[in-house]
Design an enzyme around this catalytic site. Structure first.
Site, short mmCIF file in Angstrom:
data_model
loop_
_atom_site.label_atom_id
_atom_site.label_comp_id
_atom_site.label_asym_id
_atom_site.label_seq_id
_atom_site.Cartn_x
_atom_site.Cartn_y
_atom_site.Cartn_z
N LYS A 113 4.33 -4.98 9.96
CA LYS A 113 3.05 -4.39 10.36
C LYS A 113 2.50 -5.02 11.63
O LYS A 113 1.82 -4.36 12.40
CB LYS A 113 2.03 -4.49 9.22
CG LYS A 113 2.41 -3.61 8.04
CD LYS A 113 1.24 -2.95 7.35
CE LYS A 113 1.78 -1.85 6.43
NZ LYS A 113 0.81 -1.20 5.61
N LYS A 195 12.05 3.58 5.70
CA LYS A 195 11.34 4.17 4.56
C LYS A 195 10.30 5.18 5.03
O LYS A 195 9.72 5.01 6.11
CB LYS A 195 10.73 3.07 3.67
CG LYS A 195 9.42 2.53 4.18
CD LYS A 195 8.59 1.87 3.08
CE LYS A 195 7.19 1.63 3.63
NZ LYS A 195 6.09 1.75 2.75
N LYS A 198 3.42 6.48 6.01
CA LYS A 198 2.26 7.23 6.51
C LYS A 198 2.09 7.03 8.01
O LYS A 198 1.65 7.89 8.72
CB LYS A 198 0.97 6.71 5.87
CG LYS A 198 0.84 6.97 4.43
CD LYS A 198 -0.58 6.60 4.02
CE LYS A 198 -0.63 6.23 2.56
NZ LYS A 198 -1.03 4.86 2.31
P1 ATP Z 1 2.91 3.43 4.56
O1 ATP Z 1 3.87 2.33 4.90
O2 ATP Z 1 3.55 4.72 4.19
O3 ATP Z 1 1.76 3.56 5.52
P2 ATP Z 1 1.81 1.71 2.73
O4 ATP Z 1 2.90 0.71 2.76
O5 ATP Z 1 0.59 1.48 3.45
O6 ATP Z 1 2.31 3.12 3.16
P3 ATP Z 1 0.48 2.43 0.28
O7 ATP Z 1 -0.03 3.75 0.63
O8 ATP Z 1 -0.49 1.39 0.03
O9 ATP Z 1 1.63 1.94 1.23
O10 ATP Z 1 1.48 2.57 -0.93
C1 ATP Z 1 1.16 3.06 -2.16
C2 ATP Z 1 2.37 3.03 -3.04
O11 ATP Z 1 3.41 3.84 -2.50
C3 ATP Z 1 2.99 1.62 -3.20
O12 ATP Z 1 3.32 1.44 -4.57
C4 ATP Z 1 4.25 1.67 -2.38
O13 ATP Z 1 5.26 0.83 -2.89
C5 ATP Z 1 4.64 3.12 -2.51
N1 ATP Z 1 5.46 3.59 -1.38
C6 ATP Z 1 5.08 3.63 -0.07
N2 ATP Z 1 6.08 4.15 0.69
C7 ATP Z 1 7.11 4.44 -0.17
C8 ATP Z 1 8.42 5.02 -0.01
N3 ATP Z 1 8.87 5.42 1.17
N4 ATP Z 1 9.20 5.18 -1.11
C9 ATP Z 1 8.75 4.80 -2.33
N5 ATP Z 1 7.53 4.26 -2.55
C10 ATP Z 1 6.71 4.08 -1.50
#
Ligand code: ATP
Ligand code: LTN
Length: 328
Positions: A113, A195, A198
């Site tokens: 990040k 992965k 968002k």
């Molecule tokens: P991003 O990286 O997509 O911005 P984030 O890391 O900020 O998302 P959150 O929105 O807080 O994540 O995640 C909520 C839930 O979704 C967590 O349990 C996380 O492990 C799960 N998650 C996020 N991305 C994935 C993915 N690509 N596959 C499976 N689970 C995911």
């Protein structure tokens, strides 16, 4: 026998996508009857990256509406906003003072990040895992249903709880990670080596739960695959493997059954079948979201009630931690 307690959180940082849904939210919904459930919109985590205040407020309520639309049932689960309970940052501070710099420095999400947000690498982003540990430990949580990417943070939460209990006396339950067998790491459609996220750019990277059927079909048709032809589960063919895993979760079929159904068929046919399955699975969620979103007052009431119900648990744990460490 009383049910075990699960706690999990999701950040209001953008639109919820298929990775969030399959890695976390769908499992929260599907196992609501089996546990005592606490789910949290972690808006205080969201401000570790730059947010527009008015948008953050809106996204917080929209995400809560989305969770309800996905099937979180307030008769079975508590849903609340993190910043409504002051004990989260308060316990986070006590935990901060019990986590070594070395351990915090090993967190890979901070590295990822801070590369992505190089203009705003703040102390909160570094401390993010301590606040997450506080979220979990305040509620004497048995299990934490999350995607694979949160494994390291959960390990830190367990370690700090074990250390605190040992050094000051029994205070926290040691939480277990609950990571799904399939769907724990949904990959980007445009790049199956990263992965689904968002924050990633790229119009075909993620399927959002609010995408229209046309958008879903377009994104799946464009999803990266390879130059081979057989539709089989092969982890070395990351693009196809990702799509097949999504198909498997929604159809509840075994790998063998799926491979048999697509024997002799090509990517084109498989992608259309997958798009159909995803469109039909997301249709009721989108419809329910639109209905609920018209009732902002209802969502606010649910969230206030959720916070009121769980606050006493947080207070009791925090009070105990304070006493044990000598703060009163
Ligand atoms: P991003 O990286 O997509 O911005 P984030 O890391 O900020 O998302 P959150 O929105 O807080 O994540 O995640 C909520 C839930 O979704 C967590 O349990 C996380 O492990 C799960 N998650 C996020 N991305 C994935 C993915 N690509 N596959 C499976 N689970 C995911
Ligand atoms: N860090 C998590 C979100 C999160 C969380 C939690 C998950 C914050 N607090 C407590 C489970 C339990 C993420 O998915 N990025």
């Amino acid at each position: 026998m009383s049910k075990k307690r699960v706690f999990s959180g999701i950040q209001p940082t953008g639109q919820i996508h298929l990775g969030n849904y399959l890695g976390a939210v769908k499992n929260w919904v599907d196992s609501q009857d089996d546990y005592e459930n606490i789910f949290c919109v972690v808006n205080s985590h969201a401000i570790t990256t730059t947010q527009n205040p008015q948008e953050l407020r809106e996204k917080t309520f929209e995400l809560a509406g989305m969770l309800l639309a996905c099937g979180i049932d307030v008769k079975k689960s508590n849903l609340f906003i993190q910043s409504e309970i002051d004990e989260h940052p308060a316990l986070s501070w006590i935990l901060d003072c019990n986590i070594s710099m070395g351990e915090m420095n090993r967190m890979t999400q901070f590295k990822d990040k801070s590369l992505k947000n190089s203009k705003n690498v703040n102390v909160g982003l570094f401390n993010y895992p301590a606040l997450m540990a506080a979220d979990i430990l305040l509620y004497q949580t048995d299990g934490v249903p999350v995607g694979e990417d949160q494994k390291q943070h959960l390990e830190l939460a367990r370690n700090v709880a074990i250390k605190f209990n040992r050094d000051f006396g029994e205070c926290f339950k040691i939480p277990e990670p609950m990571i799904p067998k399939v769907g724990a790491r949904v990959m980007g459609l445009d790049d199956p080596d990263t992965k689904m996220s968002k924050s990633a750019k790229g119009a075909n990277h993620a399927i959002f739960l609010l995408d229209t059927p046309e958008e879903i079909l377009r994104k799946i048709k464009k999803a990266a695959t390879d130059s081979q032809t057989a539709i089989v589960f092969d982890e070395n063919r990351a693009g196809l493997y990702n799509l097949l895993s999504i198909y498997q979760i929604f159809t509840h079929q075994s790998k063998d059954e799926i491979e048999k159904d697509f024997e002799g068929k090509g990517y084109g046919e498989f992608k259309i079948a997958l798009a159909d399955v995803v469109i039909e699975a997301l249709r009721p969620i989108r419809q329910e979201y639109v209905r609920l979103n018209a009732e902002k007052g209802y969502i606010a009431k649910i969230l206030a009630e959720g916070a009121d119900k769980v606050r006493p648990i947080a207070r009791e744990t925090y009070q105990k931690a304070k006493e044990l460490i000598g703060l009163i």
